[in-house]
Write a protein that holds these residues in place. Structure first.
Motif, mmCIF file in Angstrom:
data_model
loop_
_atom_site.group_PDB
_atom_site.id
_atom_site.type_symbol
_atom_site.label_atom_id
_atom_site.label_comp_id
_atom_site.label_asym_id
_atom_site.label_seq_id
_atom_site.Cartn_x
_atom_site.Cartn_y
_atom_site.Cartn_z
ATOM 1 N N ARG A 156 0.919 -1.179 -0.013
ATOM 2 C CA ARG A 156 0.031 -0.007 -0.026
ATOM 3 C C ARG A 156 0.815 1.190 0.196
ATOM 4 O O ARG A 156 0.513 2.281 -0.646
ATOM 5 N N LEU A 157 2.036 1.327 0.650
ATOM 6 C CA LEU A 157 2.951 2.382 0.862
ATOM 7 C C LEU A 157 4.079 2.190 0.192
ATOM 8 O O LEU A 157 5.049 3.087 0.250
ATOM 9 N N ALA A 158 4.474 0.995 -0.183
ATOM 10 C CA ALA A 158 5.713 0.760 -0.936
ATOM 11 C C ALA A 158 6.235 1.729 -1.852
ATOM 12 O O ALA A 158 5.398 1.895 -2.822
ATOM 13 N N HIS A 159 7.210 2.209 -1.974
ATOM 14 C CA HIS A 159 7.829 2.977 -2.986
ATOM 15 C C HIS A 159 8.160 2.302 -4.200
ATOM 16 O O HIS A 159 8.012 2.637 -5.232
ATOM 17 N N SER A 160 8.663 0.949 -4.094
ATOM 18 C CA SER A 160 8.895 0.138 -5.255
ATOM 19 C C SER A 160 8.635 -1.378 -4.828
ATOM 20 O O SER A 160 8.675 -1.645 -3.745
ATOM 21 N N SER A 176 7.094 6.151 -7.597
ATOM 22 C CA SER A 176 7.520 7.557 -7.451
ATOM 23 C C SER A 176 9.162 7.394 -7.609
ATOM 24 O O SER A 176 9.651 6.662 -7.405
ATOM 25 N N VAL A 177 9.603 8.651 -8.085
ATOM 26 C CA VAL A 177 10.889 8.592 -8.215
ATOM 27 C C VAL A 177 11.921 8.754 -7.220
ATOM 28 O O VAL A 177 12.722 8.042 -7.156
ATOM 29 N N PHE A 178 11.415 9.322 -6.123
ATOM 30 C CA PHE A 178 12.208 9.675 -4.775
ATOM 31 C C PHE A 178 11.726 8.547 -3.775
ATOM 32 O O PHE A 178 10.586 8.616 -3.490
ATOM 33 N N ALA A 179 12.672 7.973 -2.863
ATOM 34 C CA ALA A 179 12.118 7.051 -2.033
ATOM 35 C C ALA A 179 11.462 7.830 -0.970
ATOM 36 O O ALA A 179 10.544 7.262 -0.243
ATOM 37 N N VAL A 218 20.354 12.256 -4.624
ATOM 38 C CA VAL A 218 19.652 11.973 -3.368
ATOM 39 C C VAL A 218 19.648 10.517 -2.866
ATOM 40 O O VAL A 218 19.916 10.427 -1.744
ATOM 41 N N ASP A 219 19.681 9.675 -3.863
ATOM 42 C CA ASP A 219 19.859 8.350 -3.352
ATOM 43 C C ASP A 219 20.939 8.080 -2.481
ATOM 44 O O ASP A 219 20.776 7.195 -1.694
ATOM 45 N N GLY A 223 21.432 7.402 1.593
ATOM 46 C CA GLY A 223 21.861 6.224 2.134
ATOM 47 C C GLY A 223 21.066 5.235 1.431
ATOM 48 O O GLY A 223 21.182 3.881 1.901
ATOM 49 N N CYS A 224 20.381 5.475 0.446
ATOM 50 C CA CYS A 224 19.399 4.443 -0.364
ATOM 51 C C CYS A 224 20.131 3.512 -1.208
ATOM 52 O O CYS A 224 20.019 2.420 -1.668
ATOM 53 N N ARG A 225 21.510 4.130 -1.659
ATOM 54 C CA ARG A 225 22.213 3.422 -2.433
ATOM 55 C C ARG A 225 23.628 3.571 -2.019
ATOM 56 O O ARG A 225 24.073 4.769 -1.649
ATOM 57 N N PRO A 226 24.748 2.698 -2.053
ATOM 58 C CA PRO A 226 26.059 3.148 -1.629
ATOM 59 C C PRO A 226 26.749 3.944 -2.747
ATOM 60 O O PRO A 226 26.412 4.045 -3.921
#
Lengths: 377, 153
Positions: A156-160, A176-179, A218-219, A223-226
């Motif tokens: 329901r709320l998952a970004h991806s 959405s583009v941004f987490a 932004v990612d 910290g969403c991506r190393p």
């Protein structure tokens, strides 16, 4: 957790050879040949080799010295073509059902740059938020399996949501583009500025370089991506390909309005540390001019701490306030924020909010005593 | 006299790229991988846009020296090979003109010419296995897709 750049000297030399200009490339390539060996290159460095080959041939480095590099380029090209054939069938499936797609990730970098030849590992597609459930249903009907059970509850709320095909192809569908939560206009802006392209003759929209650079900054900043050589190569390739057509003012406005300034500044600082990507003056100037609010700084400090150290209501509330303001913008006020907390914590009455807050604080304490992690809501 | 044909790449089953004098071609329907260089790559770069035998011959004379008089026959033979592999499609010229006619030979005078060699093509029939090869450790010094003896075993 956000880690500082951890690139080896070999990675830095390879990045200079891949992203540099003119003699910088030749010097870096000569240095790499003298000090390192293809036989011992690691996976992080390997991903740069196909693009490195194109760069060296662009500068007329003799073909005879690049035989294995050429084979690596061909190998990557073939694998990418097979991958894109599978991606084209996915795109066709979604389009037959009237679901538009915006290409993200490595495929989007390649679509905007002739020299963006990096191995493609995952298909990443943004679909309109209102069609997210339809898109995931299409994947399920076609036999794609989800990557984790958690995603069902969080759908329901998952970004991806990630799917895997029986042939091993993985595909991530984004709502959405941004987490981080963002208002609908943020994604609508991305759709509006998307570039028309094709994947093996199937029409598709591609995230514009301006939005893609912002997403990459932004990612990593969040910290969403190393921070990896691959990430640096993606940013560098986009900045080079889009030179002269980047919309810096639009990037600045989005950054400020979406309260993403601190993650962007952090990523830029990391890029400067490795100094292999010529950071455009416009981007440096932007970073210097962008101001931040107290709540942004408190929320950001909290995010940077180890989850077990995230105590205190102030930081948690600041993070929620930032998230709320990011979604509703300048129209956000305290009454709206209270309603937002009610929805987030699924509390039926505003009078129960303090009870819910105490409950979350106790959960956090229990989690910390057990040595587990808790975000503290 | 047989009607002139217009030849084009058999898309979308066939994907290809010409880089540094080599054409790399993949037939997705059969899983076969092909490579051709020199005059073969010259011909393939024209096929990517759509072309005819006379255009190909003119282009070869522009890019190569010592082109034999019987080059027309060589080109037709070569195109027959490519058609038999389902890599190209030959259509009557009138149909091609109705859809998207040949673009003609671009004026590329001044480019360095190389000696003409008869077009040849290397074919690898199992691309899945080829893609499993490690392009650093499992290949000869000439690079992927030529597997080393150890990997071939």
């Amino acid at each position: 957790m956000i880690t500082c750049p951890d690139l080896s000297h070999e990675h830095e030399v390879l990045l200079r050879a891949t992203l540099g200009q003119g003699q910088v490339v030749i010097d870096a390539w000569n240095e790499w040949q003298q000090r390192f060996d293809l036989a011992t290159i690691d996976a992080k460095g390997y991903v740069l080799l196909p693009q490195l080959y194109l760069r060296l041939r662009q500068l007329d480095v003799p073909e005879a010295t690049l035989a294995k590099l050429r084979g690596i380029y061909r190998h990557t090209w073939c694998k990418n073509q097979v991958f894109m054939t599978r991606m084209a069938s996915v795109l066709s499936l979604l389009q037959e059902r009237g679901i538009g797609c915006l290409l993200l990730g490595g495929a989007a970098v390649m679509a905007t740059s002739r020299f963006g030849c990096l191995p493609l590992e995952k298909c990443e597609l943004l679909v309109p938020g209102a069609r997210f459930a339809d898109a995931t249903a299409v994947f399920r009907q076609e036999g794609w399996s989800k990557r984790s059970d958690w995603e069902e509850e969080g759908a329901r709320l998952a970004h991806s949501i990630n799917f895997t095909h029986s042939d091993g192809t993985t595909c991530a569908i984004y709502r959405s583009v941004f987490a981080e939560s963002t208002p609908s206009w943020a994604d609508e802006d991305c759709w509006r500025h998307a570039i028309a392209s094709t994947v093996q003759d199937v029409p598709v929209s591609v995230l514009s370089p301006t939005d893609h650079v912002l997403k990459l900054l932004v990612d990593v900043g969040m910290g969403c991506r190393p921070f990896t050589p691959r990430w640096v190569a993606d940013v560098g390739t986009l900045l080079t390909a889009a030179e002269g057509s980047m919309s810096w003012e639009r990037l600045r406005v989005k950054c400020a309005t979406l309260r993403l300034t601190l993650p962007v500044k952090r990523s830029l600082a990391m890029l400067q540390m490795v100094s292999v990507v010529g950071c455009p003056r416009e981007l440096r100037d932007l970073a210097a001019r962008m101001a931040t609010t107290w709540a942004e700084r408190r929320g950001d400090e909290r995010r940077l701490r180890d989850p077990a150290q995230r105590r205190g209501a102030t930081g948690a509330l600041a993070a929620h306030w930032c998230r709320y303001k990011r979604v509703v913008g300048e129209a956000g006020r305290i009454p709206g924020f209270v309603k937002y907390l009610q929805e987030m914590w699924e509390v039926p009455s505003v009078w129960l909010l303090p009870v819910a807050a105490i409950g979350k604080w106790r959960q956090q304490l229990v989690g910390m005593r057990k040595g587990g992690h808790s975000n503290g809501g | 006299m047989a009607a002139e044909k217009w030849y084009r790449v058999n898309k979308p089953s066939v994907i290809e790229e010409v880089l540094d004098g080599e054409a790399v071609i993949v037939n997705l329907a059969t899983g076969s991988y092909y490579s051709t260089e020199q005059s073969g790559a010259t011909i393939w770069s024209l096929l990517a846009q759509g072309t005819t035998v006379p255009d190909i011959v003119a282009h070869l004379r522009m890019h190569h020296t010592e082109v034999p008089n019987y080059v027309d026959g060589l080109v037709k033979q070569w195109l027959d090979v490519l058609e038999s592999e389902n890599l190209v499609v030959g259509e009557p010229l009138e149909e091609a003109a109705a859809n998207q006619g040949p673009t003609g030979v671009a004026n590329e005078e001044g480019k360095t010419k190389t000696p003409f060699m008869e077009p040849k093509i290397e074919k690898y029939t199992d691309m899945e296995d080829l893609l499993l090869l490690d392009p650093i450790h499992d290949v000869q010094e000439t690079g992927w897709p030529r597997a080393s003896e150890k990997a071939a075993d």
